[in-house]
Enzyme design. Structure first.
Site, PDB file in Angstrom:
ATOM      1  N   ALA A  70      45.660 -11.711  33.038  1.00 23.39           N
ATOM      2  CA  ALA A  70      45.263 -10.499  33.546  1.00 23.39           C
ATOM      3  C   ALA A  70      43.853 -10.428  33.107  1.00 23.39           C
ATOM      4  O   ALA A  70      43.460 -11.092  31.932  1.00 23.39           O
ATOM      5  CB  ALA A  70      45.930  -9.162  33.323  1.00 23.39           C
ATOM      6  N   GLY A 109      49.528 -13.072  32.638  1.00 18.11           N
ATOM      7  CA  GLY A 109      49.618 -12.843  34.017  1.00 18.11           C
ATOM      8  C   GLY A 109      49.805 -14.048  34.805  1.00 18.11           C
ATOM      9  O   GLY A 109      50.399 -14.195  35.894  1.00 18.11           O
ATOM     10  N   GLU A 112      53.158 -15.379  34.663  1.00 17.04           N
ATOM     11  CA  GLU A 112      53.943 -14.625  35.402  1.00 17.04           C
ATOM     12  C   GLU A 112      53.816 -14.746  36.915  1.00 17.04           C
ATOM     13  O   GLU A 112      54.694 -14.788  37.520  1.00 17.04           O
ATOM     14  CB  GLU A 112      53.447 -12.968  34.849  1.00 17.04           C
ATOM     15  N   GLU A 132      50.541 -11.967  25.317  1.00 13.46           N
ATOM     16  CA  GLU A 132      50.214 -10.296  25.544  1.00 13.46           C
ATOM     17  C   GLU A 132      50.379  -9.736  24.221  1.00 13.46           C
ATOM     18  O   GLU A 132      49.744  -8.760  23.773  1.00 13.46           O
ATOM     19  CB  GLU A 132      50.882  -9.617  26.555  1.00 13.46           C
TER      20      GLU A 132
HETATM   21  N1  3HC Z   1      40.503 -11.506  30.476  1.00 12.28           N
HETATM   22  C1  3HC Z   1      39.091 -11.374  30.461  1.00 12.28           C
HETATM   23  N2  3HC Z   1      38.468 -12.358  29.969  1.00 12.28           N
HETATM   24  C2  3HC Z   1      39.079 -13.232  29.239  1.00 12.28           C
HETATM   25  C3  3HC Z   1      40.355 -13.602  29.273  1.00 12.28           C
HETATM   26  C4  3HC Z   1      41.126 -12.516  29.930  1.00 12.28           C
HETATM   27  N3  3HC Z   1      42.504 -12.610  30.157  1.00 12.28           N
HETATM   28  N4  3HC Z   1      40.668 -14.606  28.732  1.00 12.28           N
HETATM   29  C5  3HC Z   1      39.724 -15.219  28.142  1.00 12.28           C
HETATM   30  N5  3HC Z   1      38.323 -14.587  28.669  1.00 12.28           N
HETATM   31  C6  3HC Z   1      36.913 -14.686  28.467  1.00 12.28           C
HETATM   32  C7  3HC Z   1      36.694 -14.475  26.903  1.00 12.28           C
HETATM   33  O1  3HC Z   1      36.314 -13.187  26.400  1.00 12.28           O
HETATM   34  C8  3HC Z   1      35.381 -15.342  27.019  1.00 12.28           C
HETATM   35  O2  3HC Z   1      34.314 -14.504  27.387  1.00 12.28           O
HETATM   36  P1  3HC Z   1      32.962 -14.927  26.872  1.00 12.28           P
HETATM   37  O3  3HC Z   1      32.553 -16.345  27.613  1.00 12.28           O
HETATM   38  O4  3HC Z   1      32.232 -13.885  27.571  1.00 12.28           O
HETATM   39  O5  3HC Z   1      32.913 -14.590  25.498  1.00 12.28           O
HETATM   40  C9  3HC Z   1      35.655 -16.676  28.059  1.00 12.28           C
HETATM   41  O6  3HC Z   1      36.714 -15.989  28.783  1.00 12.28           O
HETATM   42  C10 3HC Z   1      36.217 -17.747  27.432  1.00 12.28           C
HETATM   43  O7  3HC Z   1      37.081 -17.543  26.446  1.00 12.28           O
HETATM   44  P2  3HC Z   1      37.498 -18.323  25.158  1.00 12.28           P
HETATM   45  O8  3HC Z   1      36.054 -18.365  24.337  1.00 12.28           O
HETATM   46  O9  3HC Z   1      38.519 -17.423  24.298  1.00 12.28           O
HETATM   47  O10 3HC Z   1      37.772 -19.793  25.691  1.00 12.28           O
HETATM   48  P3  3HC Z   1      38.636 -20.804  24.865  1.00 12.28           P
HETATM   49  O11 3HC Z   1      38.547 -22.026  25.804  1.00 12.28           O
HETATM   50  O12 3HC Z   1      38.340 -20.981  23.283  1.00 12.28           O
HETATM   51  O13 3HC Z   1      40.112 -20.070  25.096  1.00 12.28           O
HETATM   52  C11 3HC Z   1      42.127 -18.865  26.236  1.00 12.28           C
HETATM   53  C12 3HC Z   1      40.732 -19.983  26.365  1.00 12.28           C
HETATM   54  C13 3HC Z   1      43.012 -19.735  25.478  1.00 12.28           C
HETATM   55  C14 3HC Z   1      42.627 -18.732  27.563  1.00 12.28           C
HETATM   56  C15 3HC Z   1      41.499 -17.669  25.389  1.00 12.28           C
HETATM   57  O14 3HC Z   1      40.524 -17.065  25.842  1.00 12.28           O
HETATM   58  C16 3HC Z   1      42.722 -16.790  25.348  1.00 12.28           C
HETATM   59  O15 3HC Z   1      43.808 -16.866  24.822  1.00 12.28           O
HETATM   60  N6  3HC Z   1      42.559 -15.713  26.335  1.00 12.28           N
HETATM   61  C17 3HC Z   1      43.461 -14.610  26.294  1.00 12.28           C
HETATM   62  C18 3HC Z   1      44.757 -14.936  26.850  1.00 12.28           C
HETATM   63  C19 3HC Z   1      45.513 -13.802  27.038  1.00 12.28           C
HETATM   64  O16 3HC Z   1      45.954 -13.096  26.101  1.00 12.28           O
HETATM   65  N7  3HC Z   1      46.274 -13.474  28.296  1.00 12.28           N
HETATM   66  C20 3HC Z   1      47.193 -12.322  28.610  1.00 12.28           C
HETATM   67  C21 3HC Z   1      46.253 -11.339  29.076  1.00 12.28           C
HETATM   68  S1  3HC Z   1      47.035  -9.854  29.200  1.00 12.28           S
HETATM   69  C22 3HC Z   1      47.861  -9.901  30.583  1.00 12.28           C
HETATM   70  O17 3HC Z   1      48.075 -10.883  31.013  1.00 12.28           O
HETATM   71  C23 3HC Z   1      48.637  -8.888  31.033  1.00 12.28           C
HETATM   72  C24 3HC Z   1      49.816  -9.199  31.986  1.00 12.28           C
HETATM   73  O18 3HC Z   1      51.201  -9.348  31.288  1.00 12.28           O
HETATM   74  C25 3HC Z   1      50.001  -7.815  32.957  1.00 12.28           C
END
Ligand code: 3HC
Ligand code: NAI
Length: 707
Positions: A70, A109, A112, A132
């Protein structure tokens, strides 16, 4: 045949390929499922559903990854329909055979969404996960209800509760992925492979298999209990892991629709919690520190193909491992052959211990050892791109080493010091190229700890700073740029906490009381258990030297000195502030220490009192916050988030409290400032005068980080 483009939303493209509808999400950088993507997905799906010619839908993404989750930036803002759960429900009940084609990091997400499809096809290199929990959340779009239906509760729990990524091959073995693409396929070739797979399913007469309609296998009777007990121990203080378990329990106990409803309620509770706010702050702060304010994005960097480390002791050995682990050849230089051999022996033993745990093969151990080439001659450093000095903490010695490096290293080579306390500018002045000099302050053990303070000297060039920041990321560290001052950011604040902890004991708290307050707060260990681990003798010797030299700012004699004088140096002598049983690292309070403290206090004439836990917490942590405010004012840290990242990655500040400055914001500058003033009035100590920045924020109701 590729028919004409039928839908061109900004974030989602829809194309019809014969009897297959191809939906491609295209929202760089990570295809997060923000409002535009969700809306585009609905439109594209409706188009596919309405087309009788389309028999199957392939859902995939452009760029580097299937959606990584998400859009975290939307949390806390008003929700805009359609929700992700609605999109997934529409995919699941679409009537067409749906196939998710996953590459990159199909996380949160994103995964999911894939679970809403009937089949999952993946690139061999892909990683799948529900991380998450690391943001203080749970999978809130059906993940906790659908995953156990697909792969069983036992396989689901670690994925959701620990949040670590699962490689595609492992996911295939678990049944999370149905088929894998050929290695190396990407972009168009990957999409083509997914289309071939979808057609093969149609040819086989594959049917829809919505997970929401499947039963959950009953797990072993004690599975939840034992998993929960383990989680409570491993993730002490964290709320989300336990809520994740509760939601998976619901998948077993409740009908699908009810389980989903509960999952939503639990997700919202966590999303609005202080812990998740803090963990989301930490997530963005970690990414933000890579963008150093004032350093242009396109600042040129130099390649680091070969490195060198001076000093094969505790830090030097660990730093050499950091390079070898990243595949970078490194020369390891020490003044003495014996020290070099000892250092290499420690490195080998470390690698072998890792191999024993199954985390490295014997061949990998040898590969890494081969990358570390020992030498006693500076002339061997003529070709290296970067040197990190880690000799004894002695200014004269360091100056000599840098003069020597200046003589032998090629122009443009970066010369870095790992000093914890010495003036980087003074060290740089020993060379004729101060622009190439900076501090690279690793934390012990260097091969394990993620933090790297990158200390910018007065003359350090932008290129050198940018190269160091980039190198930090390449070797797997969280690199944070800081300015040059005594202790930089981390140790300078630690120093304040440590002196406050010492005084609290002098005033009547027991060391174990102080430690317990801080471990209850969430630190992995308290200040005194930490002194015992690091060795009390180091600080004691430094203080003694300063006193002998007549340094007017040398700290006055304290009870830790009295302990060290008795040969109690900490864990290494089995006795320090605590005592330790043979073969154990568990600190045990020692009446002998209570005695030493009592004698010291009597001789100093301090009146002791009973001290409440709250005072301990406030004095230890507000002392840090007040120092943090000074650090910000002096520009040693440019932003409050830099301080938070340093404390989370270097000193075990609980991530669910977001770092010291975020934590102070949650309490409010006014309350922190008032407490500092009260401590000043009670103790008469000037150090408690609220820093001007803190006082200003207290007045205006501002927050650290607002500036
Ligand atoms: N939402 C918004 N922005 C995100 C994001 C997300 N889920 N994931 C990454 N970004 C952004 C980062 O903030 C970064 O932004 P910036 O360039 O402005 O700083 C950019 O994307 C690139 O991210 P990284 O620098 O982390 O790039 P990497 O290649 O090193 O890593 C990744 C990529 C492994 C996907 C890592 O970003 C990551 O782990 N992201 C989070 C994943 C996550 O936690 N997903 C779950 C989200 S909550 C959810 O899904 C709720 C659902 O269950 C309802
Ligand atoms: P150490 O005593 O374990 O190792 C120092 C090494 O330097 C020894 O192997 C010694 O033989 C070698 N050495 C001494 N003089 C030399 C010279 N002229 N040329 C080449 N090698 C020489 O010390 P440690 O703990 O590794 O500390 C090194 C530096 O790292 C210090 O500046 C210290 O402040 C800093 N540091 C230490 C941390 C720690 O937790 N130990 C954490 C972060 C920084």
């Amino acid at each position: 045949m590729d028919t004409a483009v039928q839908n061109e939303s900004r974030f989602v493209h829809y194309r019809q390929r014969d009897d297959i509808g191809l939906i491609v999400i295209d929202s760089p950088p990570v295809n997060a499922l923000g409002h535009g993507v969700r809306a585009g997905l609905m439109t594209a799906l409706n188009e596919a559903v309405a087309d009788a010619q389309v028999k199957a839908v392939v859902l995939t993404a452009a760029g580097r990854t299937f959606p990584a989750g998400a859009d975290i930036r939307e949390f806390g803002k008003p929700a805009q329909p359609p929700s992700l759960s609605e999109v997934i429900a529409a995919v699941e009940s679409s009537g067409k055979l749906t196939v998710a084609a996953l590459h990159g990091t199909a996380f949160g997400g994103g995964l999911e969404l894939a679970l809403g499809c009937d089949y999952r096809f993946a690139a061999v290199e892909a990683k799948l996960g529900l991380p998450e929990v690391k943001l203080g959340l749970l999978p809130g779009a059906g993940g906790t209800q659908r995953l156990p239906r697909l792969i069983g509760v036992a396989a689901t729990l670690p994925i959701i509760v620990e949040g670590n990524p699962v490689p595609a091959t492992e996911a295939k073995a678990l049944g999370l992925v149905d088929a894998l693409a050929e290695p190396g396929s990407s972009g168009d070739s990957f999409i083509d492979a997914a289309l071939v797979y979808a057609r093969s399913l149609l040819a086989e007469g594959a049917v829809k298999r919505p997970l929401g309609e499947m039963p959950v296998q009953q797990p072993d009777a004690d599975l939840f209990e034992s998993f929960e007990a383990k989680t409570r121990q491993r993730r002490r203080g964290f709320e989300a892991p336990l809520v994740c378990i509760e939601s998976v329990r619901n998948a077993v106990a409740l009908p699908f629709a009810e389980g989903l409803k509960q999952e939503r309620a639990l997700f919202e509770k966590l999303r609005d919690s202080a812990q998740s706010r803090a963990q989301r702050h930490a997530f963005f702060a970690e990414r933000e520190v890579a963008k150093v304010p004032g350093l242009a994005k396109d600042t040129p960097t130099n390649p680091v193909a070969e490195a060198a480390v001076i000093g094969a002791g505790t830090m030097g050995g660990g730093i050499a491992m950091v390079f070898a682990n990243a595949g970078i050849p490194v020369r390891l230089l020490d003044a003495q052959e014996e020290a070099l051999e000892r250092g290499l022996g420690v490195i080998r033993r470390n690698y072998e211990a890792t191999a024993k745990k199954g985390r490295l093969t014997a061949a990998e151990v040898e590969e890494r050892m081969a990358l570390i080439r020992p030498t006693v001659s500076y002339d061997d450093l003529a070709t290296v791109d970067l040197v990190i000095e880690a000799v004894f903490e002695d200014m004269e010695l360091k100056k000599k080493v840098f003069a020597e490096l200046d003589r032998v290293c090629k122009p443009g080579a970066i010369l870095a010091t790992n000093t914890s306390t010495l003036d980087v500018d003074a060290i740089a002045a020993a060379t004729g190229r101060p622009e190439s000099v900076l501090g690279l302050h690793f934390f012990s053990p260097a091969n394990v700890m993620k933090l790297l303070e990158v200390v910018r000297g007065q003359a350090t060039s932008d290129e050198v700073l940018a190269t160091a920041m980039r190198l930090g990321k390449r070797v797997g560290k969280v690199a944070v740029a800081v300015g040059n001052c005594y202790g930089f950011v981390g140790n300078r604040m630690l120093h304040r906490r440590q002196s406050e902890a010492m005084l609290l004991v002098e005033e009547g708290a027991a060391p174990e009381q102080v430690d317990k307050v801080l471990t209850d707060f969430g630190f992995p260990m308290g200040p005194f258990a930490m002194s015992d681990l690091a060795g009390i003798d180091v600080g004691w010797r430094i203080r003694n030297e300063r006193r002998k030299a007549g340094d007017p700012e040398a700290p006055e004699y304290n009870w830790l000195d009295a302990i060290a004088e008795r040969g109690r140096y900490g864990q290494k002598t089995k006795a320090g502030v605590y005592r330790y049983e043979e073969g154990s690292r568990t600190p045990i309070p020692d009446p002998e220490v209570a005695q030493i403290i009592a004698e010291h206090v009597r001789s100093k004439g301090v009146a002791q009192r009973s001290i409440e836990d709250r005072e301990i917490l406030e004095r230890c942590l507000y002392a840090m916050v007040n120092e943090g405010a000074r650090i910000l004012e002096e520009g040693i840290a440019v932003r409050a988030l830099e301080i938070d990242v340093i404390w989370i990655y270097g000193y075990g500040f609980p991530v669910y409290r977001g770092g010291p400055m975020f934590w102070a914001n949650e309490i409010g500058a006014e309350a922190v400032s008032a407490a500092c003033s009260a401590f000043r009035a009670a103790s008469g100590r000037e150090v408690w005068q609220p820093a001007p920045l803190l006082a200003r924020l207290a007045e205006t109701g501002g927050r650290f980080g607002d500036l």
